[in-house]
Design an enzyme around this catalytic site. Structure first.
Site, short mmCIF file in Angstrom:
data_model
loop_
_atom_site.label_atom_id
_atom_site.label_comp_id
_atom_site.label_asym_id
_atom_site.label_seq_id
_atom_site.Cartn_x
_atom_site.Cartn_y
_atom_site.Cartn_z
CE LYS A 9 -3.84 -2.34 2.31
NZ LYS A 9 -4.92 -2.03 3.37
CE1 TYR A 49 -9.28 -2.62 0.41
CE2 TYR A 49 -8.61 -0.45 -0.58
CZ TYR A 49 -8.32 -1.67 0.13
OH TYR A 49 -7.04 -2.06 0.56
CG ASN A 112 -3.44 -2.43 6.77
OD1 ASN A 112 -3.43 -1.92 5.66
ND2 ASN A 112 -4.52 -3.08 7.08
CG HIS A 115 -4.94 -6.16 -0.71
ND1 HIS A 115 -6.38 -6.28 0.03
CD2 HIS A 115 -5.08 -6.70 -1.52
CE1 HIS A 115 -6.95 -6.83 -0.77
NE2 HIS A 115 -6.32 -7.46 -1.76
CD GLU A 126 -8.71 -8.93 -3.99
OE1 GLU A 126 -7.50 -9.10 -3.85
OE2 GLU A 126 -9.67 -8.55 -3.19
P1 RTP Z 1 -7.00 -5.85 3.01
O1 RTP Z 1 -8.11 -6.09 2.24
O2 RTP Z 1 -6.27 -4.34 2.82
O3 RTP Z 1 -5.76 -6.76 2.70
O4 RTP Z 1 -7.17 -5.88 4.66
P2 RTP Z 1 -8.08 -6.98 5.44
O5 RTP Z 1 -8.66 -7.87 4.27
O6 RTP Z 1 -7.08 -7.46 6.25
O7 RTP Z 1 -9.08 -6.15 5.86
P3 RTP Z 1 -10.53 -5.82 5.50
O8 RTP Z 1 -11.55 -6.21 6.31
O9 RTP Z 1 -10.78 -6.35 3.88
O10 RTP Z 1 -10.56 -4.18 5.21
C1 RTP Z 1 -9.73 -3.44 4.15
C2 RTP Z 1 -8.95 -2.20 4.55
O11 RTP Z 1 -9.77 -1.42 5.11
C3 RTP Z 1 -9.16 -0.77 6.17
N1 RTP Z 1 -10.12 -0.73 7.33
N2 RTP Z 1 -10.19 0.43 8.11
N3 RTP Z 1 -11.38 1.84 10.17
C4 RTP Z 1 -11.77 0.77 10.19
O12 RTP Z 1 -12.15 0.32 11.17
C5 RTP Z 1 -11.10 0.06 9.11
N4 RTP Z 1 -11.46 -1.29 9.05
C6 RTP Z 1 -10.66 -1.76 7.98
C7 RTP Z 1 -7.96 -1.34 6.36
O13 RTP Z 1 -6.92 -0.58 5.93
C8 RTP Z 1 -8.03 -2.87 5.71
O14 RTP Z 1 -6.81 -3.23 5.30
MG MG Z 2 -9.65 -7.52 2.67
#
Ligand code: RTP
Ligand code: MG
Length: 148
Positions: A9, A49, A112, A115, A126
């Site tokens: 990212k 997203y 973080n 991704h 994706e």
């Molecule tokens: P990613 O898709 O980025 O690999 O991360 P992930 O699967 O671990 O998490 P996901 O639930 O898909 O969330 C995507 C990205 O959104 C941001 N996020 N912000 N402010 C919040 O509560 C929140 N929750 C998620 C994070 O950057 C996450 O990686």
């Molecule tokens: Mg995710």
């Protein structure tokens, strides 16, 4: 062989973590089959997203991912989707274990670092969204026979 979409990212690119992250997947034994540094359009960010579009942080997420270049990759290997998620650690870096990418380098949920696709369905979606067919290279390596 399974493939997954992994992206460093904007915070990871800005903090010079591209090499470190590539290195972790390389050393694990996965094969890099596609990679590019790119500035993400709003359209691509919103498509990527899409599952989060009703969430309150969606706008911030799109603004962040389009704010500075990302390093997009496709990695190949047995069980690479789940294993890459393990190597990344939990979404919230505060909960991610030391030794994982987010545990070692992540600061906040928003920033973080990395991704990774979360399922075979996401990986296929994706990879098709981010890469054209001619941007992915199918090739064999001498080391393959030592890995599997
Ligand atoms: P990613 O898709 O980025 O690999 O991360 P992930 O699967 O671990 O998490 P996901 O639930 O898909 O969330 C995507 C990205 O959104 C941001 N996020 N912000 N402010 C919040 O509560 C929140 N929750 C998620 C994070 O950057 C996450 O990686
Ligand atoms: Mg995710």
């Amino acid at each position: 062989m399974e493939r997954t979409f992994i992206m460093v990212k904007p915070d990871g690119v800005q903090r010079n973590l591209v090499g470190e992250i590539v290195s972790r997947f390389e050393k694990k034994g996965f094969k890099l089959v596609g990679a590019k540094l790119m500035t993400v359009s709003k359209e691509l960010a919103e498509q990527h997203y899409a599952e989060h579009k009703e969430r309150p942080f969606f706008g911030e997420l799109v603004d962040f991912i389009t704010s500075s270049p990302v390093f997009a990759m496709v990695w190949e290997g047995e069980n690479v989707i789940a294993t890459a998620r393990q190597m990344m650690g939990k979404t919230n870096p505060a909960e991610a274990l030391p030794g994982t990418i987010r545990g070692d380098f992540g600061l906040t949920v928003g920033k973080n670092v990395v991704h990774g696709s979360d399922s075979p369905e996401s990986a296929e979606r994706e990879i098709n969204l981010w890469f054209k067919e001619n941007e992915i290279s199918e090739y064999s390596k001498q080391v393959d026979e030592w890995v599997y």
